[in-house]
Scaffold this motif. Structure first.
Motif: not given
Length: 81
Positions: A71-72, A28, A15-17, A20, A67-68, A12-13
């Protein structure tokens, strides 16, 4: 079991970086707008009917979830496990 959980959290970390995709950027933004509208309804300085406050709470919840999740989202090409 702990190692499996750590692997999921690191995924998950990562993916956040990553970048998108454009559709999810728009989604989002829409989620952020929904959450802002819900917040303004719930925090209104005047007394509102209970149904309006309930709808505001649902807007906040829906907006933050959208939104969450948006973002992923990443392109499969960009994300390799």
């Amino acid at each position: 079991m702990e190692k499996k959980l750590r692997d999921k959290l690191s995924s998950v970390g990562k993916r956040y970086t990553k970048n998108t995709p454009p559709f999810f950027k728009k989604l989002r933004t829409a989620g952020l707008v929904l959450a802002a509208i819900g917040t303004s309804i719930v925090a209104a300085p005047i007394a509102l009917p209970a149904i309006a406050v309930t709808i505001g709470g649902y807007l906040i919840l829906g907006g933050t979830v959208i939104t969450a999740v948006s973002q992923t989202a990443v392109n499969e090409i960009d994300f390799e496990e």
